[in-house]
Design an enzyme around this catalytic site. Structure first.
Site, PDB file in Angstrom:
ATOM      1  N   LYS A 187       2.050  92.448  70.462  1.00 50.89           N
ATOM      2  CA  LYS A 187       3.166  92.344  68.837  1.00 50.89           C
ATOM      3  C   LYS A 187       1.516  91.989  67.692  1.00 50.89           C
ATOM      4  CE  LYS A 187       6.649  93.282  69.680  1.00 50.89           C
ATOM      5  NZ  LYS A 187       7.392  91.865  70.435  1.00 50.89           N
TER       6      LYS A 187
HETATM    7  C1  LIG Z   1       9.391  91.464  70.723  1.00 48.53           C
HETATM    8  C2  LIG Z   1      10.678  91.668  70.338  1.00 48.53           C
HETATM    9  C3  LIG Z   1      11.453  90.934  70.564  1.00 48.53           C
HETATM   10  C4  LIG Z   1      11.105  89.323  70.791  1.00 48.53           C
HETATM   11  O1  LIG Z   1       9.606  89.552  70.687  1.00 48.53           O
HETATM   12  P1  LIG Z   1       8.969  87.930  71.979  1.00 48.53           P
HETATM   13  O2  LIG Z   1       9.049  87.046  71.004  1.00 48.53           O
HETATM   14  O3  LIG Z   1       8.793  88.645  72.813  1.00 48.53           O
HETATM   15  O4  LIG Z   1      10.907  87.366  72.413  1.00 48.53           O
HETATM   16  C5  LIG Z   1      12.480  90.573  68.787  1.00 48.53           C
HETATM   17  N1  LIG Z   1      12.730  91.761  68.021  1.00 48.53           N
HETATM   18  C6  LIG Z   1      12.346  92.823  68.386  1.00 48.53           C
HETATM   19  C7  LIG Z   1      12.054  94.301  67.346  1.00 48.53           C
HETATM   20  C8  LIG Z   1      11.058  92.843  68.797  1.00 48.53           C
HETATM   21  O5  LIG Z   1      10.465  93.377  68.992  1.00 48.53           O
END
Ligand SMILES: *Cc1c(COP(=O)(O)O)cnc(C)c1O
Length: 379
Positions: A187
């Protein structure tokens, strides 16, 4: 695999190394002062004055607790896009509620369509999950109007939108009832694993804090410091806590977020110019977006008739790693009993290919990717 251009690469350095060392020196690892500082810094970075931030073990945990805090449960329906990461829909199901899939707006705007939301509201609909795909805003004003008229809650899945702005300058993740952010490794900022819930509603924030740690009325740190000796359990909670090492890395990553997002922005602008010039048949979505995105990923639509798997395979052979954001959730085996009527999503899903994007990419990397793609598409 030794990639010439990997799909993503984290931007970690001395700041993070020192942060981890500071935590080790403090001799306290579960939630404590670094977690509190991270929450304050995150709320501040969102640019909002009256907002509460609750750090969690992941964005998935944040979404789960957001729905629970809003009293969503068995028998309820929650509207959400199918073109999203599976965690968005899973979090709805954890509560016993049913996800109902919404189509995208168009080939250019892959966020959920407020008109389709209107057609799919039933007596059971309780909430909408607004996923800001790629860090581009959903039509929030239209969604918030519908939500107000029909008495629905709005949760924002802001996993991609750290910190992006809508066309009217509002910050994504601060407009609905609760915004959920991710610090997973790929991210815009990372703590390895981690997440955050943002809300203006103090009661919802308190509810999320309670559910984060077993529904217990006092924390280990408070007991350690002698501020509390016992506790009651007043809700069926979870262990969705973050820890001090991740919180400290989060503080360091937050400080670098603007600079890293600016680097992502330049790379995206270069991709757009080069692709338009060299491969005009490739569709780059969000070309008409007028807000300030977070440039989380760089998805394209391959020209009609091009086989995606062949193209991705050829790119892999030339050392370029790609991904797909996303295979629509309703097409997974686990979701076979959740039928979806999302014709626009179905039409373009097979053509989506996500190209590498990360802050330390250089301009030559963009040329390498586009050259290789041009070779695949013109040979
Ligand atoms: C990465 C992601 C999540 C989940 O995030 P985590 O921190 O890995 O649980 C949820 N929604 C979207 C759109 C994502 O890209």
């Amino acid at each position: 695999m030794n990639w010439k251009v990997p799909f993503f690469s984290m931007a970690l350095g001395d700041r993070e190394r020192i942060a981890v060392q500071d935590v080790l020196d403090s001799n306290w690892l579960t939630m404590g002062p670094f977690t509190e500082r991270f929450e304050k810094a995150f709320a501040h970075a969102s640019g909002q004055s009256e907002i509460h931030a609750v750090a969690l073990s992941s964005c998935t945990a944040a979404l789960h607790l957001a729905f629970l805090a809003l009293d969503i449960g068995p028998g309820d329906e929650v509207l959400c896009p199918s073109l999203t990461f599976v965690a968005s829909a899973n979090a709805i199901r954890y509560t016993g509620a049913t996800p109902v899939f919404i189509d995208i707006r168009s080939e250019d705007d892959w966020t959920l369509d407020p008109d389709d939301v209107l057609t799919k509201i039933t007596k059971r609909t309780r909430a909408v999950l607004a996923v800001h795909y790629g860090g581009y805003s959903c039509r929030m004003n239209a969604l918030l109007d519908v939500a107000r008229d029909r008495g629905l809650k709005v949760v924002e899945d802001s996993a991609h939108s750290l910190f992006a702005e809508a066309e009217d300058g509002q910050v994504l993740g601060t407009m609905g009832d609760i915004g959920c952010f991710s610090f997973f490794s790929n991210k815009n900022m990372t703590t390895g694993e981690g997440g955050m819930a943002l809300t203006r509603n103090g009661e919802l924030a308190e509810r999320i804090r309670l559910l984060r740690s077993h529904g217990m009325t006092s924390s280990t740190l408070k007991r350690h410091k002698g501020h509390a000796s016992g506790y009651d359990v007043v809700a069926l909670g979870y262990n969705y806590r973050i820890d001090e090492i991740r919180a400290a890395i989060g503080i360091a990553q937050l400080e670098a977020l603007d600079a890293n997002n600016a680097r992502r922005k330049s790379r995206v602008e270069q991709y757009r110019v080069l692709l338009k010039e060299r491969l005009p048949l490739v569709v780059v979505p969000f070309g008409r977006y007028r807000g300030r995105p977070s440039y989380h990923i760089f998805p394209i639509l391959l020209p009609d008739g091009v086989d995606r798997e062949t193209t991705a395979g050829e790119l892999t052979a030339s050392g370029i790693q790609t991904s797909v954001h996303y295979r629509p959730v309703h097409t997974f085996a686990e979701y076979a009993c959740y039928p979806a009527s999302v014709s626009k999503t179905d039409r373009l899903a097979g053509r989506i290919l996500t190209l590498p994007l990360f802050p330390s990419m250089g301009e030559p990397d963009i040329h390498t990717v586009v050259d290789a793609l041009a070779l695949c598409l013109t040979s």
